[in-house]
Motif scaffolding. Structure first.
Motif, PDB file in Angstrom:
ATOM      1  N   GLU A 142       0.860  -1.166   0.000  1.00 48.97           N
ATOM      2  CA  GLU A 142       0.000   0.000   0.000  1.00 48.97           C
ATOM      3  C   GLU A 142       0.898   1.218   0.000  1.00 48.97           C
ATOM      4  O   GLU A 142       1.951   1.222   0.618  1.00 48.97           O
ATOM      5  N   GLU A 143       0.439   2.259  -0.683  1.00 49.52           N
ATOM      6  CA  GLU A 143       1.267   3.450  -0.689  1.00 49.52           C
ATOM      7  C   GLU A 143       0.557   4.563   0.050  1.00 49.52           C
ATOM      8  O   GLU A 143      -0.597   4.884  -0.247  1.00 49.52           O
ATOM      9  N   THR A 144       1.179   5.137   1.010  1.00 45.47           N
ATOM     10  CA  THR A 144       0.571   6.265   1.710  1.00 45.47           C
ATOM     11  C   THR A 144       1.337   7.523   1.350  1.00 45.47           C
ATOM     12  O   THR A 144       2.559   7.544   1.395  1.00 45.47           O
ATOM     13  N   PRO A 145       0.582   8.596   0.996  1.00 49.72           N
ATOM     14  CA  PRO A 145       1.254   9.837   0.668  1.00 49.72           C
ATOM     15  C   PRO A 145       1.741  10.554   1.920  1.00 49.72           C
ATOM     16  O   PRO A 145       1.098  10.480   2.961  1.00 49.72           O
ATOM     17  N   PHE A 146       2.873  11.205   1.814  1.00 50.23           N
ATOM     18  CA  PHE A 146       3.310  12.039   2.927  1.00 50.23           C
ATOM     19  C   PHE A 146       3.823  13.371   2.391  1.00 50.23           C
ATOM     20  O   PHE A 146       4.238  13.462   1.237  1.00 50.23           O
ATOM     21  N   ARG A 147       3.764  14.400   3.208  1.00 46.45           N
ATOM     22  CA  ARG A 147       4.149  15.741   2.767  1.00 46.45           C
ATOM     23  C   ARG A 147       5.631  15.771   2.443  1.00 46.45           C
ATOM     24  O   ARG A 147       6.442  15.251   3.206  1.00 46.45           O
ATOM     25  N   ALA A 148       5.959  16.391   1.305  1.00 43.52           N
ATOM     26  CA  ALA A 148       7.373  16.473   0.957  1.00 43.52           C
ATOM     27  C   ALA A 148       7.661  17.870   0.421  1.00 43.52           C
ATOM     28  O   ALA A 148       8.082  18.046  -0.717  1.00 43.52           O
ATOM     29  N   GLY A 149       7.349  18.901   1.190  1.00 47.13           N
ATOM     30  CA  GLY A 149       7.692  20.261   0.815  1.00 47.13           C
ATOM     31  C   GLY A 149       6.760  20.832  -0.241  1.00 47.13           C
ATOM     32  O   GLY A 149       5.610  20.392  -0.375  1.00 47.13           O
ATOM     33  N   TYR A 150       7.257  21.801  -1.009  1.00 51.26           N
ATOM     34  CA  TYR A 150       6.420  22.519  -1.971  1.00 51.26           C
ATOM     35  C   TYR A 150       7.003  22.362  -3.348  1.00 51.26           C
ATOM     36  O   TYR A 150       8.190  22.120  -3.525  1.00 51.26           O
ATOM     37  N   ASP A 220       1.536  37.051  -8.401  1.00 49.51           N
ATOM     38  CA  ASP A 220       2.115  36.711  -9.689  1.00 49.51           C
ATOM     39  C   ASP A 220       2.139  35.186  -9.802  1.00 49.51           C
ATOM     40  O   ASP A 220       2.285  34.500  -8.788  1.00 49.51           O
ATOM     41  N   PRO A 221       2.008  34.640 -11.032  1.00 47.37           N
ATOM     42  CA  PRO A 221       2.109  33.172 -11.157  1.00 47.37           C
ATOM     43  C   PRO A 221       3.415  32.631 -10.557  1.00 47.37           C
ATOM     44  O   PRO A 221       3.467  31.486 -10.115  1.00 47.37           O
ATOM     45  N   LEU A 222       4.414  33.508 -10.508  1.00 50.23           N
ATOM     46  CA  LEU A 222       5.679  33.064  -9.928  1.00 50.23           C
ATOM     47  C   LEU A 222       5.567  32.722  -8.456  1.00 50.23           C
ATOM     48  O   LEU A 222       6.355  31.934  -7.931  1.00 50.23           O
ATOM     49  N   ASP A 223       4.591  33.309  -7.799  1.00 49.69           N
ATOM     50  CA  ASP A 223       4.491  33.125  -6.351  1.00 49.69           C
ATOM     51  C   ASP A 223       3.810  31.810  -5.972  1.00 49.69           C
ATOM     52  O   ASP A 223       3.952  31.347  -4.849  1.00 49.69           O
ATOM     53  N   VAL A 224       3.060  31.296  -6.941  1.00 46.00           N
ATOM     54  CA  VAL A 224       2.177  30.187  -6.564  1.00 46.00           C
ATOM     55  C   VAL A 224       2.980  28.935  -6.209  1.00 46.00           C
ATOM     56  O   VAL A 224       3.894  28.533  -6.916  1.00 46.00           O
ATOM     57  N   ARG A 225       2.659  28.366  -5.097  1.00 46.47           N
ATOM     58  CA  ARG A 225       3.292  27.117  -4.674  1.00 46.47           C
ATOM     59  C   ARG A 225       2.211  26.066  -4.402  1.00 46.47           C
ATOM     60  O   ARG A 225       1.108  26.398  -3.991  1.00 46.47           O
ATOM     61  N   TYR A 226       2.588  24.858  -4.653  1.00 44.53           N
ATOM     62  CA  TYR A 226       1.662  23.754  -4.399  1.00 44.53           C
ATOM     63  C   TYR A 226       2.252  22.839  -3.354  1.00 44.53           C
ATOM     64  O   TYR A 226       3.476  22.688  -3.248  1.00 44.53           O
ATOM     65  N   ARG A 227       1.409  22.243  -2.611  1.00 50.04           N
ATOM     66  CA  ARG A 227       1.895  21.251  -1.646  1.00 50.04           C
ATOM     67  C   ARG A 227       2.308  20.003  -2.427  1.00 50.04           C
ATOM     68  O   ARG A 227       1.624  19.597  -3.367  1.00 50.04           O
ATOM     69  N   ARG A 228       3.434  19.445  -2.043  1.00 43.71           N
ATOM     70  CA  ARG A 228       3.914  18.280  -2.777  1.00 43.71           C
ATOM     71  C   ARG A 228       3.798  17.042  -1.894  1.00 43.71           C
ATOM     72  O   ARG A 228       4.058  17.103  -0.693  1.00 43.71           O
ATOM     73  N   PHE A 229       3.390  15.949  -2.488  1.00 47.27           N
ATOM     74  CA  PHE A 229       3.286  14.702  -1.727  1.00 47.27           C
ATOM     75  C   PHE A 229       4.138  13.635  -2.365  1.00 47.27           C
ATOM     76  O   PHE A 229       4.280  13.595  -3.584  1.00 47.27           O
ATOM     77  N   GLU A 230       4.701  12.830  -1.555  1.00 43.83           N
ATOM     78  CA  GLU A 230       5.355  11.668  -2.118  1.00 43.83           C
ATOM     79  C   GLU A 230       4.729  10.426  -1.520  1.00 43.83           C
ATOM     80  O   GLU A 230       4.228  10.451  -0.401  1.00 43.83           O
TER      81      GLU A 230
END
Lengths: 424, 516
Positions: A142-150, A220-230
């Motif tokens: 099973e794969e569980t996602p975990f937070r891995a920065g932005y 600005d689009p440059l500012d936008v960050r997304y949460r990243r999951f691994e």
């Protein structure tokens, strides 16, 4: 001239040839692997390693001259000889050459390094874990996602608002975007201003500020960050192997050695199927204790024999650390078959409790070197034999000689039809 | 020692690091010297950078970049790998392939100095030798070899799919065992053209497919015609006997082989033939390459393109390469072809430019001619090890290497006779004997197929001419004969013929079953 970088070419061009070589040498490799198992720790075995193969069967013959006959040699570095000298032959040597050409790489003990996978493949060639249904479950992960920065890309649902506004603010400050209050204040000043010249200057300033705020957007689009999951793979099922051994005075070194071999095989076998295999070593005399591998095999201990103590310890450890819903539990017990008479009932009762929790429970009864492996009338054997008739995952064998360990193991774990129950 | 101060910008590189631009600069600098200064003539160069693992790969398939698959290459890989891993042996710095373009492999671990050495050695030294030596011109096809190997690999893979890996493996095993007796030693009327070879095979197969008619299978077979009255001589002539190319004979005449098996024998034979010139020119080939790299490196240093430090690094590797231990040294394992070759090349240069009276007497043709490179280029083109040594090993060099000749007769119980040393009486004998040691015609056992009884039991008869009372090695011979019998399909008899043309020893083998 042309330069080509071949370093990134597919590696292991010789892999296929290597496999062919192994296939051709299969019998010899199997023998060598079995031999190499004898002097290793359980965990060491997993590293694969070097084995020696006999050279017959892989000789590549060609027509060559043999020894003997008249031979001429031209050699460099004469210091003292003159024509006509006779140099005595070295004793024993047939050839007359003062020194044999130093061919360093004789092939008689051909060494071959097997990778871990190759080693196990050879070793566990045709074995199968009992209880196939549950095994399939065990192999899936099973794969569980975990937070891995932005990250700077991602799906809208993952926008990290806080981080984005923070970055936008930093950029606005850095680029000197006029604040809203500043512009409002300026507007108010213009309204209140009566002096024409001053007003023009203020209006010009307002104009430049509004233009600047238009050039430097709020976000600005440059500012936008997304949460990243691994994704972290998480084995659904893990396996634990309980090694139970009687270390009372009646167990000789030979018997312990037999037991060790059996545990080793089982461990190898399990770790081929499960990512993670825990091992619990429980040794017992008239009382049981959990110990490390070293103590388990080599630590001295004496005392009477109460098998129930070990089973009770196993039950307690299962309850404490290994939830049967999550763990595949395997038991391997080695004993010379001795048990206190009074302990019989309790042992049977405990075993009946433990067996339903286990995938498989193997009992190996070890005997002295010259013993007869076919029959056993020991108290423990009789007791377990009775339980065996019930549909429980228990199998048992008696072993006296080292050479029997592998066949017995092989026998216990040979491939079966998916339906058949484990009642050897 | 005076250190000349050179402008830094002339250096090809500094320190040990290199990148692809450096390699290009190195190559161009070497090329200028090689073509302009030394007058070499080379195939276009292709330089490939590889890892040590890939170098091991290349090692185990006889240095070829692509090769058909066979277990023995896996075995050799494992063997080399073990030695390499234990640090018992270094990898070669380079492998170079006789092809056009001429491919040189460079290991990524080499320092910039080593890359320069390797480029000078392989991409110019070996390359020139491959392109100009008569044996390579006669027996190899540099343009065609890579395509041919590609074809061979594909063909053998297709055979495996169609006839099974085991059948193909058995055929290859047998062919490999006979590989050393699968070359034409004497030039025939045909030249080697591997591209034609590949095309011909395709045509053969297309023709077979076209002519195939299942009906023929049903035609009743008549009684075999009697061939008893064909004369012995006629029969042998018809089969082209005696024949020393055993693989060739089997390919043409073995009665029970399938067409694909014949093609596999043909492939192995072509590969053997391709490597045949390399076996006959080890000393010359390495001597040439070493001489060339020594020249190029020195000139690069003179021109200030290599720093003093890097040049010292080169000199150290060079000294290792051309090191020749004496016979009583623990490291001695026969002559080092690099050392002998390089020493002879330098010696020839000396004879051409600064001859002594002795040189003038021994080498009237070249002594004092003045144009060392011209003389060397001519020698590189027209000799092989055996003729090279028998013509150009000078008394001077024999003295310098302190060569001596041992005559070892097992009958002589007292010991081994020192039959010649480096003095006036010995020069010629030592030179003749050493050249003989490099003659494959002398060192390889001479085995011919002499007869086959096609009318009778179809037994194949081979003969080994025993020289100096040296018989074939028993165990190996048995194994090879077994392979030979399997391919031939009937019994095989090998006779060892002694000097007095009596049969001294016999080996026989019967086919296990049809190789199928």
């Amino acid at each position: 001239m042309h330069i080509v970088d071949r370093r990134l070419n597919p590696r292991g061009k010789s892999l296929e040839n290597r496999q062919r070589f192994l296939r051709r040498m299969k019998g010899a490799v199997q023998q060598a692997v079995k031999r190499s198992l004898q002097n290793r720790n359980i965990r060491d075995v997993l590293d694969g390693g070097e084995i020696s193969l006999p050279i017959d069967g892989m000789a590549e013959p060609s027509f060559r001259r043999g020894e003997g006959g008249i031979a001429d040699h031209i050699l460099p570095g004469n210091r003292a000889f003159v024509e006509g000298d006779i140099i005595p032959r070295p004793p024993g040597g047939k050839g007359g050459k003062p020194k044999d050409a130093g061919e360093g790489d004789g092939e008689d003990g051909f060494r071959f390094v097997l990778t871990r996978e190759e080693f196990l493949d050879v070793f566990l060639d045709d074995l199968e874990l009992p209880d196939l249904a549950k095994r399939r479950l065990a192999e899936t992960e099973e794969e569980t996602p975990f937070r891995a920065g932005y990250s700077v890309s991602g799906s809208p649902s993952n926008i990290a608002v806080g981080r984005t506004t923070k970055l936008a603010m930093m950029r606005r400050v850095a680029l000197g975007r006029p604040r809203r209050e500043e512009i409002e204040a300026l507007k108010r000043q213009i309204e209140e201003c009566e002096d024409e010249v001053n007003r023009l200057a203020l209006e010009a300033k307002l104009k430049s500020l509004t233009e600047k705020s238009r050039r430097i957007p709020y976000i600005d689009p440059l500012d936008v960050r997304y949460r990243r999951f691994e994704n972290e793979p998480k084995p659904v099922a893990k396996a634990v192997m309980f090694c139970l051994m009687d270390v009372s005075g009646s167990m000789s070194e030979h018997m312990k050695d037999l037991a060790k071999r059996f545990y080793l095989l089982l461990y190898l076998f399990l770790s081929k199927r499960y990512k993670k295999v825990e091992i619990v070593f429980i040794r017992h005399t008239d009382r049981a204790e959990e110990v490390d591998e070293e103590t388990f095999f080599y630590g001295p201990a004496t005392g009477g024999t109460l098998v129930s103590s070990a089973l009770a310890a196993m039950r307690a450890i299962i309850a404490a650390r290994f939830d049967p819903a999550e763990w595949n539990i395997y038991g391997a017990q080695a004993s010379d078959g001795d048990n206190a008479h009074s302990d019989g009932n309790l042992t049977g009762q405990l075993l009946r409790e433990i067996l339903p929790l286990c995938q498989y429970f193997a009992y190996i009864e070890v005997g002295e070197e010259g013993g007869d492996s076919s029959v056993s009338r020991s108290p423990l054997w009789m007791l377990y034999d009775g339980i065996r008739s019930e549909p429980l995952p228990l199998s048992m064998r008696k072993v006296c000689r080292r050479s029997e360990i592998f066949p017995v193991f092989h026998d216990l774990f040979q491939k079966r039809d998916a339906q058949s129950k484990v009642t050897p | 020692m005076t250190m000349t101060v050179r402008p830094r910008e002339r250096l090809l590189f500094e320190g040990a690091d290199w990148d692809f631009a450096t390699l290009q600069r190195i190559h161009d600098a070497c090329e200028e010297i090689a073509l302009g200064g030394l007058g070499l003539d080379v195939y276009p160069n292709q330089i490939e950078v590889i890892t040590s693992e890939q170098m091991l790969d290349a090692y185990s398939s006889t240095g070829m970049p692509l090769f058909y698959r066979h277990w023995s290459f896996g075995k050799h890989f494992a063997h080399h790998e073990t030695f390499y891993r234990r640090g018992m042996r270094d990898l070669a710095y380079e492998i170079v392939i006789n092809s056009s373009p001429c491919i040189s492999y460079l290991m990524e671990e080499n320092t910039a100095t080593m890359q320069t050495l390797v480029i000078a050695h392989a991409a110019f030294g070996h390359n020139h030798f491959f392109k100009n030596n008569y044996l390579f011109k006669l027996w190899t096809d540099a343009e065609g070899i890579l395509d041919y190997l590609d074809f061979a690999k594909g063909y053998i893979t297709r055979c495996e799919e169609r006839y099974g890996e085991t059948a193909v493996e058995r055929t290859l095993d047998a062919a490999h065992a006979l590989m050393s007796h699968g070359v034409h030693r004497y030039a025939g009327k045909t030249t080697i053209d591997l591209r034609q070879e590949e095309k011909r095979e395709q045509e053969r197969r297309a023709h077979e497919e076209q002519m195939f008619n299942d009906l023929w299978r049903t035609v009743p077979v008549g009684k075999a015609k009697k061939a008893g009255d064909i004369g012995l001589e006629k029969r042998r002539a018809a089969l082209g006997l005696p024949q020393d190319n055993i693989l060739y004979f089997l390919e043409k005449s073995a009665p029970r082989l399938q067409p694909w098996q014949r093609e596999i024998l043909r492939i192995v034979r072509h590969v053997a033939q391709y490597f045949h010139p390399q076996r006959q020119t080890k000393v010359m080939n390495e001597g040439t390459a070493t001489f060339v790299h020594y020249q190029i490196m020195n000139r690069l240093h003179e021109r200030g393109q290599i720093s003093d430090g890097n040049f010292l690094e080169f000199l150290k590797s060079h000294a290792n390469v051309v090191f020749q231990p004496n016979y009583d040294d623990r490291r001695f394992s026969g002559f080092n072809p690099y050392a002998l070759g390089f020493a002879m090349m330098q010696d020839i240069e000396r004879i051409v430019t600064k001859p002594t009276e002795e040189d003038r007497a021994w080498f009237p043709d070249i002594a004092g001619r003045g144009d060392a490179m011209g003389v060397l280029r001519d020698i590189w083109a027209n000799y092989r090890d055996e003729s090279f040594i028998s013509q150009f090993l000078s008394p001077n060099l024999i003295r310098r290497l302190r060569l001596f000749h041992l005559y070892d007769d097992p009958e002589q119980t007292e010991g081994v006779l020192v039959s010649a040393i480096h003095n006036e009486r010995g020069y010629l004998r030592i030179r003749r004997q050493l050249s003989r040691e490099y003659d494959i015609g002398w060192t390889d056992p001479a085995i011919d197929i002499v007869d086959v009884d096609l009318a009778g039991d179809r037994r194949l008869l081979l003969q080994h001419i025993v020289m100096n009372g040296c018989y074939l090695q028993e165990g190996d011979t048995k194994l090879v004969l077994q392979h030979l019998a399997d391919l031939w399909g009937y019994d095989v008899l090998l006779q060892e013929i002694d000097g007095s043309s009596t049969v001294a020893k016999e080996h026989t083998a019967s086919p296990r079953k049809i190789v199928q």
